[in-house]
Design an enzyme around this catalytic site. Structure first.
Site, PDB file in Angstrom:
ATOM      1  N   CYS A   5      14.815  -9.682   3.290  1.00 23.08           N
ATOM      2  CA  CYS A   5      13.925 -10.835   3.319  1.00 23.08           C
ATOM      3  C   CYS A   5      13.900 -11.456   1.920  1.00 23.08           C
ATOM      4  CB  CYS A   5      12.515 -10.387   3.703  1.00 23.08           C
ATOM      5  SG  CYS A   5      11.286 -11.711   3.570  1.00 23.08           S
ATOM      6  N   CYS A  43       3.983 -14.764   0.436  1.00 27.84           N
ATOM      7  CA  CYS A  43       4.432 -13.652   1.276  1.00 27.84           C
ATOM      8  C   CYS A  43       3.385 -13.427   2.364  1.00 27.84           C
ATOM      9  CB  CYS A  43       4.583 -12.394   0.440  1.00 27.84           C
ATOM     10  SG  CYS A  43       5.025 -10.967   1.439  1.00 27.84           S
ATOM     11  N   CYS A  97      10.029 -15.565   0.162  1.00 27.05           N
ATOM     12  CA  CYS A  97       9.217 -16.168  -0.910  1.00 27.05           C
ATOM     13  C   CYS A  97      10.100 -16.936  -1.895  1.00 27.05           C
ATOM     14  CB  CYS A  97       8.390 -15.113  -1.637  1.00 27.05           C
ATOM     15  SG  CYS A  97       9.344 -13.704  -2.187  1.00 27.05           S
ATOM     16  N   CYS A 138      12.174  -5.959   2.267  1.00 26.05           N
ATOM     17  CA  CYS A 138      11.589  -6.783   1.193  1.00 26.05           C
ATOM     18  C   CYS A 138      12.373  -6.577  -0.107  1.00 26.05           C
ATOM     19  CB  CYS A 138      10.128  -6.389   0.988  1.00 26.05           C
ATOM     20  SG  CYS A 138       9.420  -7.184  -0.462  1.00 26.05           S
ATOM     21  N   CYS A 192       0.859  -1.184   0.000  1.00 29.88           N
ATOM     22  CA  CYS A 192       0.000   0.000   0.000  1.00 29.88           C
ATOM     23  C   CYS A 192       0.892   1.229   0.000  1.00 29.88           C
ATOM     24  CB  CYS A 192      -0.862   0.031   1.259  1.00 29.88           C
ATOM     25  SG  CYS A 192      -1.985  -1.376   1.392  1.00 29.88           S
TER      26      CYS A 192
END
Ligand code: SF4
Length: 459
Positions: A442, A393, A445, A245, A2
């Protein structure tokens, strides 16, 4: 994923126009809902939210009347399947508003909480009116007994797991917080009139004539009042183990942003160079990006000229948004079908190295390769800048279930056949890791190793 944009202390009463422009500059982070909140001098709550993109939700002619304030908090929400299946138009829109000891408070969130059930159980029954996790933080905040809002936010976030870049608006202050992992970006900008902005992405500052000042550090709380800015830290900040991320760099963030300390465009060029070094296509004559997310990656890939020259040969229709953020397969496929257009005059007879940022469901690539074939490409070699995506995720990206992920359904050779390419290769995780500071990102995924501080409690 977002977008948050807040502004404090705009000299005239046009803060809402700035937030409008800031949110519009971050439309790529979410097109499901858009919303803004401000408070009048009498603590009157002005809230305007709706479904769709910023331009659909707000009317610039009436914004100053709808939200006539110096301080405004705004948000773009990325729609999920949950949004499609239920709820009224404004139910799941941010900012959400509550009452803290009779004082109105609004909250906007980028991220995802991973111990929702525990947090819900700790609240009085029927405390929440929406289905979004952000409301749990708001309700915890509103139930604190302290009269210090900074202590209240620390208490509200103590025990909250997952990821959160947050911005809270109260009548006399704005508070921005980034979780201890720093998983989602959040930064501070400054305008000439002294007003202070908080934004998910630094590229938004240009649209409001603000200068990017700095990132909010993981675990940091920034408190903005009329007198200026002060900082504090979350009590849960126990280790400096970050989990930025990596997909913000590869795909989500705008190329013009600085994310996790590096220009996104510059990172993508480095990524492309690494991809060419490890996955060259020696018969290639032209290097073609899948626009727009692979544009800078392709630039890096073509830098040394060994695998062909950079050539824009596919165009993207900019009136059609990102297919990834569509919540259902039908909407995604429809969007992909109408999103790209080939330039046959540049494609015919060429050996094409097609560069894409990542393969998630494998829905875009077959369509693009078929466009290239129809336009007369001789060979098509796909090179993918992200390693195989094998895990979901839990931190704010609505990735598919494990079964939907192409890498879990088939091997690389099967993908090549589905795509109908002459070859397909993916960057390896080791190479990607080597491009970033060790221990700060990270990759869950891609390797299934969820950072310990934000491990989902509900798997
Ligand atoms: Fe980003 Fe993947 Fe980690 Fe989610 S799991 S935060 S998409 S790197």
């Amino acid at each position: 994923m977002c977008a948050i944009f807040g502004v404090w202390g705009v000299e005239n009463m046009l803060a809402a126009m700035l937030v409008y422009n800031g949110l519009r500059a971050m439309q790529h982070r979410g097109t499901g809902y858009s919303g803004m909140v401000s408070f009048g001098p009498d603590r009157h709550v002005y809230r305007k939210v709706g479904r769709g993109v910023v331009q659909e939700v707000f009317d610039t002619k009436t914004l100053a009347i709808d939200l006539p304030c110096q301080n405004v908090l705004g948000h773009n929400r990325y729609a999920t399947v949950e949004d499609k299946e239920g709820g009224s138009i404004s139910d799941n829109a941010h900012p959400i508003v509550g009452s803290w000891h009779g004082i109105p408070v609004a909250i906007a969130h980028n991220g995802n909480l991973t111990n929702v059930t525990d947090l819900k159980n700790a609240l009085p029954v029927d405390s929440c009116v929406t289905s979004i996790d952000t409301e749990l933080i708001l309700r915890r905040f509103c139930l604190t007994f302290t009269d210090d809002p900074v202590v209240a936010i620390k208490q509200a976030l103590d025990g909250v797991r997952g990821t959160y870049s947050l911005c809270l608006l109260l009548p006399d202050m704005m508070i921005a917080v980034r979780d201890p992992s720093g998983n989602r970006p959040l930064s501070i900008g400054l305008r000439d009139d002294g007003s202070i902005c908080i934004a998910s992405e630094t590229s938004a500052y240009e649209s409001v004539d603000a200068e990017y000042v700095r990132d909010i550090a993981p675990g940091e709380i920034v408190i903005i009042r009329d007198g200026g800015m002060s900082v504090d830290y979350l009590s849960t900040l126990s280790s400096k183990r970050y989990a930025y991320c990596v997909f913000e760099q590869i795909y989500f963030s705008a190329p013009g942003s600085v994310v996790f300390g590096e220009s996104v465009a510059r990172f993508r060029v480095r990524l492309g160079e690494a991809l060419e070094k490890h996955c060259p296509a020696l018969t290639g004559t032209i290097v073609v990006p899948v626009p727009d997310s692979a544009n800078f990656i392709a630039q890096g890939y073509a830098l040394n000229g060994r695998s062909g020259k950079l050539q824009t040969a596919i165009l993207r229709n900019h009136y059609i948004g990102r297919s990834f953020i569509e919540p259902t397969p039908e909407l995604r496929e429809d969007r992909i079908r109408h999103k790209f257009q080939s330039i046959p005059g540049l494609i015919k007879g060429q050996n094409i190295v097609l560069i894409d940022d990542s393969v998630v469901r494998l829905s875009t690539l077959p369509h693009v390769v078929s466009l290239l074939r129809k336009a007369g490409a001789k060979e098509v070699h796909c090179r993918i800048a992200a390693p195989l995506i094998v895990g979901s995720c839990h931190y704010g990206i609505d990735t598919p279930t494990l079964d939907e992920l192409a890498a879990n359904r088939m091997g690389v050779e099967d993908m090549r056949k589905v795509v109908e390419a002459d070859s397909i290769e993916f960057l390896t995780l080791d190479v990607l890791r080597g491009l970033n500071q060790e221990g700060e990102f990270c990759y869950a995924c891609m390797d299934g190793k969820y950072p310990p501080s934000m491990e989902p409690a509900e798997l």
